[in-house]
Design an enzyme around this catalytic site. Structure first.
Site, mmCIF file in Angstrom:
data_model
loop_
_atom_site.group_PDB
_atom_site.id
_atom_site.type_symbol
_atom_site.label_atom_id
_atom_site.label_comp_id
_atom_site.label_asym_id
_atom_site.label_seq_id
_atom_site.Cartn_x
_atom_site.Cartn_y
_atom_site.Cartn_z
ATOM 1 N N CYS A 90 1.507 -38.647 18.409
ATOM 2 C CA CYS A 90 0.244 -38.073 18.866
ATOM 3 C C CYS A 90 -0.770 -39.213 18.962
ATOM 4 O O CYS A 90 -0.385 -40.354 19.192
ATOM 5 C CB CYS A 90 -0.227 -36.961 17.924
ATOM 6 N N CYS A 121 0.830 -1.202 0.000
ATOM 7 C CA CYS A 121 0.000 0.000 0.000
ATOM 8 C C CYS A 121 0.864 1.252 0.000
ATOM 9 O O CYS A 121 0.488 2.282 -0.571
ATOM 10 C CB CYS A 121 -0.918 -0.008 1.227
#
Length: 419
Positions: free
Chosen positions: A377, A203
Site C-alpha cells: 500500500c 434475548c
C-alpha cells in the site's frame, strides 16, 4: 472533545427539508451546515431488530441521506414486543424490506437501502466500504466480530450496542480516529476473546425488555450523528452501561492493550454481566504510518526472503521481481490502495485490488488462495491489515511490503513520484 466531521456538506437544503428539520437546525452543533452533512452521509445499520429499530428510526428522522439496512431474517410475532419498526401485518415479510417501507413513510426525503443478505467474509468488505459509519445492532458473536474487523480494516468508526434482560451497553470502536477524537480502540480491547457460541445467552433464551432496547438504540443513534458532524464527546474508549432495574447509568473506561501484550481477559475489561458480543481474528493494529519498529528499506537483504515471511523489504521484493522475470519465481503482487493513488505511482507488475474488494470473486481469480501473494500500500498499514485478514480467510502464503510503495520509490525507483 470536538473532532473533525466525517462528511462534507451536501447539496443545499430544500424548502421541505428546512421545514422538516427546523428543530434540529436551531441547534448550534447542527445548523444548516450540519444538516447538509447529514444529507450527504451514509450509514450502514446491521440488524433491524430490537436495537436496529430505534437506531434506524432516529437516523432516518434526523435526515441521514442514505441508510443501509442489513438483515436476512423475516418478521416473527415475538419480534413485535421490541422491534418497533414492524406491525402485525409485517409478520412473514423480510425485515430489511419491511423496515425500508416503514422508514419511507417516516421520511420520504432520505434513501433507505434494504439489504436482505447475511454478512459473510465474502461480502462484508464490499458492504462496509460504501458507508461512513457502521452501526452494529446484531445479536450473534460471529457477525459482530466479522463486521467489526471489516470496519477496522477499512478505517470506519463502529458504533456498538448490546442488550439482555434489563441491561444494556453502548460504545464506539474506531481503530484509527483523528487525533482530536482520542485514542483508537477496537472490540478486542474490550472483549479480548470471542466466547464459544453456545456459551452466550440470547434475548430468546434470557429475555429482554423492549424499552431497554430503545434506550440503548437512542444512545447509538446519538453517537452516530456526533461522529458524522464532529461535535460532542464520543463514547470512544468509554463503555456506557445501563441497568434498567436500578435506573442507573455508569461509565467504564478502557483503552488499547499495550503493544505486544496479551489481550486483557474479559473480567478486567467489563463486568461479568456484559456478554462479549465474534471471526476474523485480525490483529488490533491501526492503519498508521511506519514506526521505528517497522522494517525499513535498508534493513532488507537482497537475498530472497523465506516463503513464509510476513513482511519483506523493497530490496527483497526487487530480487523477487527479477527472479519472476527470469521464470525462477511465481507470485502475485497486489496493490491494495485506491485507484487514484495508483495513478500517482505504482510498482510495475502489480495487480490493483482495493481493500474493499479483497474477498470478491474477481480478486480470488487474480490471487488464488494456493498462490504466493505479496501485498503493498502507501506505507504498510493497510497492507499489514489486509495480510492478517486474508490469512484468516484461506491464504497460507501471504506477505506484505515493509514501508509500502513509499519505501519502494525511496530505495529502488527514486525517479518515481512520492505522495
Amino acid at each position: 472533545m470536538p473532532h473533525s466531521p466525517l462528511v462534507s456538506p451536501g447539496a443545499a437544503l430544500t424548502p421541505a427539508e428546512l421545514s422538516r428539520y427546523a428543530r434540529q437546525l436551531s441547534l448550534a452543533q447542527i445548523g444548516i451546515d450540519g444538516q447538509r452533512r447529514l444529507k450527504a452521509s451514509r450509514v450502514l445499520v446491521l440488524g433491524a431488530g430490537g436495537l436496529g429499530s430505534p437506531v434506524l428510526t432516529s437516523l432516518v428522522a434526523a435526515g441521514v441521506g442514505t441508510v443501509g439496512v442489513v438483515d436476512s431474517d423475516t418478521v416473527e410475532p415475538s419480534n413485535l414486543q421490541r422491534q418497533t419498526l414492524f406491525a402485525t401485518r409485517d409478520v412473514g415479510r423480510g425485515k430489511a424490506e419491511a423496515a425500508a417501507d416503514a422508514l419511507a413513510e417516516l421520511n420520504p426525503l432520505v434513501a433507505v437501502v434494504p439489504l436482505s443478505v447475511r454478512l459473510t467474509s465474502a461480502n462484508v468488505l464490499a458492504l462496509v466500504a460504501d458507508y461512513d459509519v457502521i452501526v452494529d445492532g446484531t445479536d450473534n458473536f460471529e457477525t459482530r466480530y466479522l463486521a467489526h474487523d471489516a470496519a477496522q480494516l477499512l478505517g470506519k468508526p463502529y458504533v456498538w450496542g448490546s442488550v439482555l434482560r434489563f441491561d444494556g451497553q453502548a460504545t464506539v470502536f474506531w481503530a484509527a480516529p483523528p487525533e482530536s477524537a482520542g485514542v483508537g480502540v477496537t472490540l478486542r480491547d474490550l472483549f479480548a476473546e470471542e466466547p464459544p457460541a453456545q456459551e452466550g445467552e440470547t434475548c430468546a433464551s434470557a429475555g429482554v425488555l423492549g424499552a431497554v432496547c430503545a434506550s440503548i438504540g437512542s444512545v447509538m443513534a446519538t453517537e452516530t450523528i456526533k461522529l458524522l458532524l464532529g461535535f460532542g464527546e464520543l463514547l470512544l474508549g468509554r463503555l456506557l452501561v445501563h441497568d434498567g432495574l436500578d435506573a442507573t447509568w455508569r461509565e467504564i473506561r478502557f483503552g488499547p492493550a499495550p503493544a505486544g501484550s496479551t489481550p486483557r481477559p474479559r473480567s478486567e475489561s467489563a463486568p461479568a454481566s456484559i456478554a462479549p458480543p465474534g471471526p476474523l481474528e485480525t490483529k488490533a493494529d491501526t492503519m498508521t504510518e511506519p514506526t521505528a519498529s517497522d522494517p525499513t528499506p535498508d534493513q532488507g537483504a537482497t537475498a530472497l526472503p523465506d516463503a513464509g515471511a510476513e513482511r519483506i523489504s523493497p530490496a527483497q521484493l526487487k530480487a523477487l521481481l527479477d527472479a519472476r522475470e527470469r521464470g525462477d519465481e511465481s507470485f502475485v503482487l497486489v496493490d491494495v490502495r485506491e485507484p487514484w493513488e495508483r495513478e500517482i505511482v505504482a510498482i510495475d507488475g502489480s495487480e490493483l485490488i482495493p481493500m474493499s474488494q479483497l474477498l470478491s470473486d474477481e480478486a480470488r481469480e487474480k490471487m488464488p488462495v494456493d498462490e504466493r501473494v505479496i501485498l503493498y500500500c502507501h506505507h504498510d498499514g493497510r497492507s499489514g491489515q489486509a495480510r492478517d485478514y486474508m490469512a484468516q480467510n484461506g491464504w497460507s502464503n501471504i506477505s506484505d511490503l515493509g514501508g509500502g510503495v513509499d519505501s519502494w520509490v525511496a530505495d529502488v525507483e527514486p525517479d518515481k513520484a512520492r505522495y
